[in-house]
Design a protein around this motif. Structure first.
Motif, PDB file in Angstrom:
ATOM      1  N   SER A  13       5.602   1.261  15.838  1.00 50.69           N
ATOM      2  CA  SER A  13       5.486   2.874  15.760  1.00 50.69           C
ATOM      3  C   SER A  13       5.414   3.053  14.225  1.00 50.69           C
ATOM      4  O   SER A  13       4.803   3.934  13.721  1.00 50.69           O
ATOM      5  N   GLN A  14       6.280   2.344  13.331  1.00 46.92           N
ATOM      6  CA  GLN A  14       6.238   2.484  11.891  1.00 46.92           C
ATOM      7  C   GLN A  14       4.886   2.188  11.335  1.00 46.92           C
ATOM      8  O   GLN A  14       4.403   2.917  10.347  1.00 46.92           O
ATOM      9  N   GLY A  15       4.237   1.043  11.875  1.00 45.53           N
ATOM     10  CA  GLY A  15       3.001   0.446  11.347  1.00 45.53           C
ATOM     11  C   GLY A  15       1.842   1.616  11.472  1.00 45.53           C
ATOM     12  O   GLY A  15       1.065   1.775  10.761  1.00 45.53           O
ATOM     13  N   PHE A  16       1.881   2.180  12.836  1.00 49.10           N
ATOM     14  CA  PHE A  16       1.246   3.255  13.188  1.00 49.10           C
ATOM     15  C   PHE A  16       1.015   4.390  12.356  1.00 49.10           C
ATOM     16  O   PHE A  16       0.143   4.745  11.910  1.00 49.10           O
ATOM     17  N   LYS A  17       2.383   4.905  12.016  1.00 49.15           N
ATOM     18  CA  LYS A  17       2.378   6.178  11.288  1.00 49.15           C
ATOM     19  C   LYS A  17       2.083   5.741   9.716  1.00 49.15           C
ATOM     20  O   LYS A  17       1.224   6.598   9.095  1.00 49.15           O
ATOM     21  N   SER A  18       2.179   4.722   9.438  1.00 48.56           N
ATOM     22  CA  SER A  18       1.728   4.335   8.076  1.00 48.56           C
ATOM     23  C   SER A  18       0.147   4.118   7.788  1.00 48.56           C
ATOM     24  O   SER A  18      -0.539   4.667   7.191  1.00 48.56           O
ATOM     25  N   LYS A  19      -0.425   3.762   8.974  1.00 45.00           N
ATOM     26  CA  LYS A  19      -1.941   3.592   8.980  1.00 45.00           C
ATOM     27  C   LYS A  19      -2.433   5.087   9.213  1.00 45.00           C
ATOM     28  O   LYS A  19      -3.526   5.322   8.525  1.00 45.00           O
ATOM     29  N   ILE A  20      -1.817   5.763   9.965  1.00 47.67           N
ATOM     30  CA  ILE A  20      -2.305   7.358   9.985  1.00 47.67           C
ATOM     31  C   ILE A  20      -2.242   7.892   8.721  1.00 47.67           C
ATOM     32  O   ILE A  20      -3.336   8.595   8.184  1.00 47.67           O
ATOM     33  N   LEU A  21      -1.085   7.901   8.074  1.00 45.64           N
ATOM     34  CA  LEU A  21      -0.958   8.346   6.706  1.00 45.64           C
ATOM     35  C   LEU A  21      -2.061   7.889   5.714  1.00 45.64           C
ATOM     36  O   LEU A  21      -2.408   8.570   4.792  1.00 45.64           O
ATOM     37  N   THR A  22      -2.291   6.751   5.771  1.00 44.67           N
ATOM     38  CA  THR A  22      -3.194   6.056   4.948  1.00 44.67           C
ATOM     39  C   THR A  22      -4.528   6.547   5.234  1.00 44.67           C
ATOM     40  O   THR A  22      -5.391   6.878   4.166  1.00 44.67           O
ATOM     41  N   LEU A  23      -4.918   6.521   6.440  1.00 45.75           N
ATOM     42  CA  LEU A  23      -6.344   7.493   6.863  1.00 45.75           C
ATOM     43  C   LEU A  23      -6.510   8.870   6.342  1.00 45.75           C
ATOM     44  O   LEU A  23      -7.358   9.243   5.808  1.00 45.75           O
TER      45      LEU A  23
END
Length: 160
Positions: A13-23
């Motif tokens: 879930s932390q990886g997913f949040k990081s990817k969303i923020l990057t996007l």
């Protein structure tokens, strides 16, 4: 074994949040680049409580007319409007009011901000003495920029 799975799901879930923020960051950068590296100055704000919308924004060329640009900047910083509501019919009366009591100086023009052709001009306009070449060139430039706009058009001036 259940502890191991729970750690993986937290990392996931932390990886997913990081990817969303990057996007989201990439989208913001793309929009900035699309706007030519500058944000448009007349984006309506949802936080404003009064409607001070403008119809057009023009960028005044400080490098071409430095004295006039300096005067506009100082007048706006002193509290004068950066918006001109075009009122050509009121220009003569505004000019008379703004220049009343301001003596003529040899070799200088009396520059007004807001301009006489603006409904915001007239009494209490900021007056500065500048060279005729700068003042008249700037006046001609502004006249050309605003020539197609009808009276009542609200134009924001940005000095660059």
């Amino acid at each position: 074994m259940s502890k191991r799975r729970s750690r993986r799901s937290k990392r996931g879930s932390q990886g997913f949040k990081s990817k969303i923020l990057t996007l989201v960051g990439m989208v913001v950068i793309a929009l900035y680049a699309l706007a030519g590296g500058e944000w448009p100055l007349d984006i309506p704000s949802p936080f404003k409580t009064t409607d001070k919308s403008v119809d057009h924004t023009i960028t005044f060329p400080a490098e071409r007319y430095p004295e006039t640009a300096n005067h506009i900047r100082k007048a706006i910083q002193a509290g004068h409007s950066d918006v001109c509501t075009i009122d050509r019919k009121g220009a003569e009366g505004n000019r008379e009011l703004s220049l009343k009591g301001v003596p003529v100086k040899k070799g200088k023009d009396r520059d007004e901000w807001p301009m006489a052709m603006c409904a915001e001009g007239g009494k209490n306009a900021d007056i500065q003495y500048i060279t005729p070449k700068d003042n008249r060139g700037a006046g001609s430039w502004v006249g050309n920029q605003l020539s197609t706009y009808p009276d009542g058009t609200r134009v924001k001036f940005v000095v660059k």
